[in-house]
Design a protein around this motif. Structure first.
Motif, mmCIF file in Angstrom:
data_model
loop_
_atom_site.group_PDB
_atom_site.id
_atom_site.type_symbol
_atom_site.label_atom_id
_atom_site.label_comp_id
_atom_site.label_asym_id
_atom_site.label_seq_id
_atom_site.Cartn_x
_atom_site.Cartn_y
_atom_site.Cartn_z
ATOM 1 N N PHE A 66 10.863 55.098 32.217
ATOM 2 C CA PHE A 66 9.526 55.186 32.170
ATOM 3 C C PHE A 66 8.561 54.451 33.481
ATOM 4 O O PHE A 66 8.025 54.271 34.501
ATOM 5 C CB PHE A 66 9.203 53.611 31.290
ATOM 6 C CG PHE A 66 8.982 54.148 29.421
ATOM 7 C CD1 PHE A 66 7.655 54.234 29.448
ATOM 8 C CD2 PHE A 66 9.861 54.518 28.914
ATOM 9 C CE1 PHE A 66 7.335 54.236 28.472
ATOM 10 C CE2 PHE A 66 9.746 55.196 27.918
ATOM 11 C CZ PHE A 66 8.274 55.215 27.248
ATOM 12 N N LEU A 109 -4.741 51.886 33.356
ATOM 13 C CA LEU A 109 -4.666 52.235 32.346
ATOM 14 C C LEU A 109 -3.472 51.302 31.065
ATOM 15 O O LEU A 109 -2.411 51.324 32.067
ATOM 16 C CB LEU A 109 -3.740 53.415 32.591
ATOM 17 C CG LEU A 109 -2.618 54.477 31.689
ATOM 18 C CD1 LEU A 109 -4.024 55.046 30.770
ATOM 19 C CD2 LEU A 109 -2.452 55.814 32.611
ATOM 20 N N ALA A 110 -3.376 51.273 30.516
ATOM 21 C CA ALA A 110 -2.108 51.133 29.397
ATOM 22 C C ALA A 110 -1.948 52.458 28.289
ATOM 23 O O ALA A 110 -2.723 52.944 27.850
ATOM 24 C CB ALA A 110 -2.421 49.634 28.506
ATOM 25 N N THR A 130 0.785 53.749 26.666
ATOM 26 C CA THR A 130 2.136 54.018 25.219
ATOM 27 C C THR A 130 2.215 54.984 24.713
ATOM 28 O O THR A 130 1.671 56.125 24.247
ATOM 29 C CB THR A 130 2.083 52.786 24.552
ATOM 30 O OG1 THR A 130 1.587 51.628 24.880
ATOM 31 C CG2 THR A 130 2.974 52.573 23.719
ATOM 32 N N GLY A 138 -1.942 48.662 35.633
ATOM 33 C CA GLY A 138 -1.446 49.118 33.794
ATOM 34 C C GLY A 138 -0.208 48.749 33.530
ATOM 35 O O GLY A 138 0.113 48.010 34.984
ATOM 36 N N ASP A 139 0.047 49.206 32.764
ATOM 37 C CA ASP A 139 1.097 49.114 31.756
ATOM 38 C C ASP A 139 2.121 50.876 31.327
ATOM 39 O O ASP A 139 1.271 50.822 30.742
ATOM 40 C CB ASP A 139 1.010 47.653 31.353
ATOM 41 C CG ASP A 139 2.826 47.799 30.963
ATOM 42 O OD1 ASP A 139 3.595 47.783 31.344
ATOM 43 O OD2 ASP A 139 2.629 46.343 29.595
ATOM 44 N N THR A 140 2.939 50.752 31.683
ATOM 45 C CA THR A 140 3.490 51.769 30.133
ATOM 46 C C THR A 140 4.523 51.586 29.449
ATOM 47 O O THR A 140 5.532 50.777 30.720
ATOM 48 C CB THR A 140 4.666 52.731 31.227
ATOM 49 O OG1 THR A 140 3.534 53.146 32.928
ATOM 50 C CG2 THR A 140 3.958 54.107 30.976
ATOM 51 N N THR A 141 4.465 52.081 28.439
ATOM 52 C CA THR A 141 5.203 51.575 27.432
ATOM 53 C C THR A 141 6.226 52.283 26.528
ATOM 54 O O THR A 141 5.096 53.016 26.391
ATOM 55 C CB THR A 141 5.208 50.023 26.743
ATOM 56 O OG1 THR A 141 3.970 50.279 26.191
ATOM 57 C CG2 THR A 141 4.779 49.190 27.316
ATOM 58 N N ARG A 142 6.962 52.069 25.361
ATOM 59 C CA ARG A 142 7.537 52.726 24.469
ATOM 60 C C ARG A 142 7.006 52.384 23.488
ATOM 61 O O ARG A 142 6.810 51.608 22.668
ATOM 62 C CB ARG A 142 8.840 53.224 24.775
ATOM 63 C CG ARG A 142 9.579 54.138 23.648
ATOM 64 C CD ARG A 142 10.860 53.814 23.158
ATOM 65 N NE ARG A 142 12.692 54.305 24.339
ATOM 66 C CZ ARG A 142 11.570 55.297 24.830
ATOM 67 N NH1 ARG A 142 11.409 56.632 24.710
ATOM 68 N NH2 ARG A 142 13.059 55.632 25.837
ATOM 69 N N GLY A 143 6.448 53.147 22.618
ATOM 70 C CA GLY A 143 5.759 53.427 21.378
ATOM 71 C C GLY A 143 5.501 54.303 20.774
ATOM 72 O O GLY A 143 5.026 55.530 21.338
#
Lengths: 320, 320
Positions: free
Chosen positions: A4, A86-87, A89, A119-124
């Motif tokens: 990520f 930017l968020a 997922t 922003g944030d970068t996550t798994r989902g």
């Protein structure tokens, strides 16, 4: 470096750099220098797979659209776009997908002179949320709440094209070959009316962008301004593609209840109506007067020329 | 009115109102009056079900945590929290869940004097994204990039409590009854060190908040500042709950590699170190010196007193 963090590289290593960004990507937050005597305008839009787009949609177009729909909200408020967050997922890291999505996002951000500042970068499950920021001279933001009885109602461009594009993608409506590119472009690559929105700051009494369709969107202006509206549907601007592809009833359905046009809807007091075409001609998009604001709070009256126009609204909704 | 518009009511009808909010919820965007000679600070955090929280977690605590983790980023930059945006994606509308989540969100926003000024509500797999904004006098934002060789390294509060709380929830670690409330509170209801962060504006050379654990978080300061660090793990502040519940090795593991403490990590030049305790005493949270910045770029040296401290880092990661 985790996968990520690798992905985050696609969003930090390139793109527009603005001189009023003191700290961009890479800290706990971004630090932004809002010009003195300007207000900050903030908008948020989420696009969820299966709700707003299909899993196999072109990622470059998605990157473009995410920026454009947010910038369109800024345009509707008369703001100058400045920064994006930017968020993102994602269920898995598909580097080809991310690369194309980032390319679409960056080229559109560059076009509107916006810098991606974090922003944030996550798994989902796949979900794309963008927060756009813009600036507007203090007190000059256009809102939905300023329409007055007697004001003239205008829209930019042509209405219904994006909805026809969606129907074409879904195989629900045929469009002749010569119009297909235009119609698909209108659906996948909407334009935000940024320059025109800024030109309206000292002209329009209220404004908003058309994301869900004229019939339902105009109700927000009526509700926030405490007024009614009379709209002559014969004056709603239609593209040649819609005229050639649809009967009148279908064209009206697309123009009134189709979403995602991202044109501007705005009202202008009579005193500022003169020479509006001339004033706005440098901005490269036609404006059409489609009706007037009335005193019957909350009531939308549709006419076709002098006749009443009976209309069954079928809402454009992302929730089906 | 659609069910999602009903839900939006929970987030628009109440909450803190700030006088510098010109337009809040209900228009294409919010219009915010950033004080002249102040910079704007923007942070973004996403919490995804199954990744950051469990489906049956208390929604009130989730509402609190979403605000607190975002405000913690603002605190780490020395900013005064001002506004919040929420992008809420839900698979179904469970009104009891939304009501409790909104209550937690509003009470925490109120505590930090933040106004919820907009967002987006959509259908899809559960995902909570918050964008927090704050303001800081121009040029005074604390960043990760200002640490200098010889600076002293400090942390607020105690470390490892939230990670122990997570292990307690998961049945992986026992905690004696008298400490359980405290440990669970630290995990579910973290505090953002807002007042202390603002007090550090003219003291700290760099700062960040601890979300992934000291061992991995401090690397961000080292990378951005181009320095190294020597940390005496014997000086890492531990709560009585951790001391009573864990052997030394476990306590160090929790304090170094456990996440979600939301304490501040900051560096202070020698010249500003005097009377730091006195200066910061009004803010109600202890600060502890745990080491010094060194000139070996990127290198983190751990000691226990005068001894080398061999340590196997097991990253705290939301991605498992």
């Amino acid at each position: 470096m985790g996968e990520f963090e690798l992905i985050a590289q696609y969003f930090s290593k390139c793109g527009t750099a603005r001189s009023d960004t003191a700290v961009g990507v890479g800290d706990d937050g971004a630090v932004l220098q809002v010009r003195d005597n300007y207000d900050l305008v903030v908008t948020t839009d989420t696009m969820v797979v299966g709700t707003h787009f299909f899993p196999d949609d072109d990622p470059r177009a998605l990157g473009h659209k995410l920026v454009a729909v947010n910038v369109s909200d800024l345009a509707a408020m008369g703001a100058e776009p400045t920064w994006l967050s930017l968020a993102l997922t994602l269920p898995v890291v598909d580097e080809a997908w991310v690369s194309a999505f980032a390319a679409g996002l960056h080229e559109t951000a560059e076009y509107y002179n916006c810098q991606l500042i974090g922003g944030d970068t996550t798994r989902g499950p796949m979900s794309l949320t963008m927060i756009a920021k813009g600036i507007v001279p203090r007190g000059k933001a256009l809102t939905r709440s300023g329409a007055k009885v007697g004001d003239y109602i205008y829209v930019t461009g042509t209405l219904g094209d994006a909805a026809l594009g969606l129907q074409l993608c879904q195989g629900r409506h045929d469009v002749s070959k010569k119009h297909q590119t235009h119609i698909l472009q209108r659906f996948h690559y909407p334009s935000a009316r940024v320059a025109l929105g800024q030109a309206l700051r000292n002209i329009a009494s209220s404004a908003m962008d058309l994301s869900d369709g004229l019939y339902s969107d105009i109700q927000h202006i009526l509700a926030r301004s405490g007024v009614g509206a009379s709209v002559d549907v014969a004056r709603i601007p239609l593209s040649q593609a819609i005229k050639d592809s649809c009967d009148t009833a279908t064209a009206m359905q697309l123009a009134l209840s189709g979403g995602e046009d991202y044109e501007l809807l705005f009202t202008v007091p009579e005193a500022k109506r003169g020479s509006l075409d001339v004033l706005l001609s440098p901005y490269g998009v036609a404006v059409s007067c489609i009706g007037r604001i009335t005193g019957v709070a909350g009531k939308l009256e549709l006419k076709y020329g002098e006749q009443a126009f009976p209309y069954q609204h079928t809402g454009f909704t992302h929730f089906g």
